[in-house]
Design an enzyme around this catalytic site. Structure first.
Site, short mmCIF file in Angstrom:
data_model
loop_
_atom_site.label_atom_id
_atom_site.label_comp_id
_atom_site.label_asym_id
_atom_site.label_seq_id
_atom_site.Cartn_x
_atom_site.Cartn_y
_atom_site.Cartn_z
CG ASN A 9 -1.80 1.23 1.29
OD1 ASN A 9 -1.97 1.94 0.30
ND2 ASN A 9 -2.38 1.49 2.45
CE LYS A 11 -0.41 3.50 4.70
NZ LYS A 11 -0.34 3.75 6.16
CG HIS A 94 -6.02 1.83 5.16
ND1 HIS A 94 -5.58 2.82 6.01
CD2 HIS A 94 -4.95 1.01 4.95
CE1 HIS A 94 -4.31 2.61 6.31
NE2 HIS A 94 -3.91 1.52 5.69
CD GLU A 96 -3.32 5.81 6.46
OE1 GLU A 96 -2.26 5.55 7.05
OE2 GLU A 96 -3.44 5.80 5.21
CD GLU A 166 -5.73 -0.98 8.46
OE1 GLU A 166 -4.71 -0.68 7.85
OE2 GLU A 166 -6.76 -0.31 8.43
N GLY A 172 2.43 3.06 10.81
CA GLY A 172 3.27 4.23 10.63
C GLY A 172 3.92 4.73 11.90
CB SER A 211 4.77 -1.29 11.65
OG SER A 211 4.27 0.02 11.77
#
Length: 251
Positions: A9, A11, A94, A96, A166, A172, A211
C-alpha cells in the site's frame, strides 16, 4: 493450504520515476508464481502500473473505490473504471479512510458488496486504536467491523474477501504487535467466521497490516492464522518489500 499474499500500500506517495524503479525491482525479484503479490498505487499511476506488471504474475488494485457505478461523486472512482484498467483488488475500510474521511462500518460494507458484485476482490481492513486496545475492547471493535460486512454480504462471500487486520496503533508508528498479539486477533477473526461456516473460515485469507518489515515478517508469517501482510512504508523500499515477499514464500 491458504496461499500467502503480500500487498504493497503506497498510500499518497510516489511519482512516475519511483513507480518505474520500484516495479522494475519487484518484477525481477518477487516470485509471483509462489505467492500472491499485489500493489496498491495512488490511482493516477494505475495505468503505468498495469503496463509495467503485465505478464509478471503480480496483481494490482486501487486504494479506494465508490460503491456506486457512476454518478455525481466528484473525485471518486467506480468499480467499472478500475476494472477497465485490469485491477483485481481494491482496499476497503483502511483505518485512514475510516478515521480521516469518516467512513463507517455501513459504508465499508456497501463498498465490499459493490466490489464483489463487480468481481473485484475486496481487501477488508479492520483494526482497533490504542485507546480501544487499552480498554480491552479489541475483539468487540474488530468483531463489529466484520459483522457489518457479514450482515451485508453473508458468510459465503468471505471466500472471495481478504481480511487485513491492522491495529491502528501500529500503523506508521514503528510499533508492531508481537507475533503472539497478532495471532491472537487473527485467531479471533477466524473463529468469528467459523461461527457461521467453518469451511469458509478455513479458506479466508487473513493478513497482518501493522508496520510489517523484513525484520519481523518471518515470525509473523509463521503464525498459523496469518496468511501474509499488508505492507505500508516498507513497500516503498524495494529491498524491504522483496525480503517480505521472500519471507512469505519461505513460510
Amino acid at each position: 493450504m491458504r496461499r500467502k499474499l503480500v500487498a504493497a500500500n503506497w498510500k499518497m506517495n510516489g511519482d512516475k520515476a519511483t513507480v518505474e524503479s520500484l516495479l522494475s525491482e519487484f518484477v525481477q525479484n518477487v516470485d509471483g508464481q509462489s505467492i500472491d503479490a499485489v500493489v496498491f498505487p495512488p490511482a493516477l499511476y494505475v495505468g503505468q502500473v498495469a503496463d509495467k506488471l503485465a505478464g509478471s504474475g503480480i496483481e494490482f488494485g486501487t486504494q479506494n473505490v465508490h460503491h456506486a457505478d457512476k454518478g455525481a461523486f466528484t473525485g471518486e472512482l467506480s468499480l467499472s473504471m478500475v476494472k477497465e484498467f485490469g485491477c483485481r483488488y481494491v482496499l476497503v475500510g483502511h483505518s485512514e479512510r475510516r478515521e480521516l474521511f469518516g467512513e463507517d462500518d455501513a459504508l465499508v460494507a456497501d463498498k465490499v458488496a459493490a466490489a464483489l458484485a463487480a468481481d473485484v476482490t475486496p481487501m477488508l481492513c479492520v483494526g482497533e486504536t490504542l485507546e480501544q486496545r487499552e480498554q480491552g475492547v479489541t475483539e468487540k471493535v474488530v468483531g463489529g467491523q466484520i459483522q457489518a460486512v457479514l450482515d451485508k454480504v453473508g458468510i459465503a462471500a468471505f471466500e472471495r474477501i481478504v481480511i487485513a487486520y491492522e491495529p491502528v496503533w501500529a500503523i506508521g508508528t514503528g510499533k508492531t504487535a508481537t507475533p503472539e498479539q497478532a495471532q491472537e486477533v487473527h485467531a479471533f477473526i477466524r473463529k468469528q467466521l467459523a461461527g457461521s461456516d467453518e469451511s469458509v473460515a478455513r479458506k479466508c485469507r487473513l493478513l497482518y497490516g501493522g508496520s510489517v518489515k523484513a525484520a519481523n515478517a518471518q515470525e509473523l508469517f509463521k503464525q498459523p492464522d496469518i496468511d501474509g501482510g499488508l505492507v505500508g512504508g516498507a513497500s516503498l523500499l524495494a529491498d524491504e518489500f522483496i525480503a517480505i515477499c521472500q519471507a512469505a514464500k519461505e513460510a
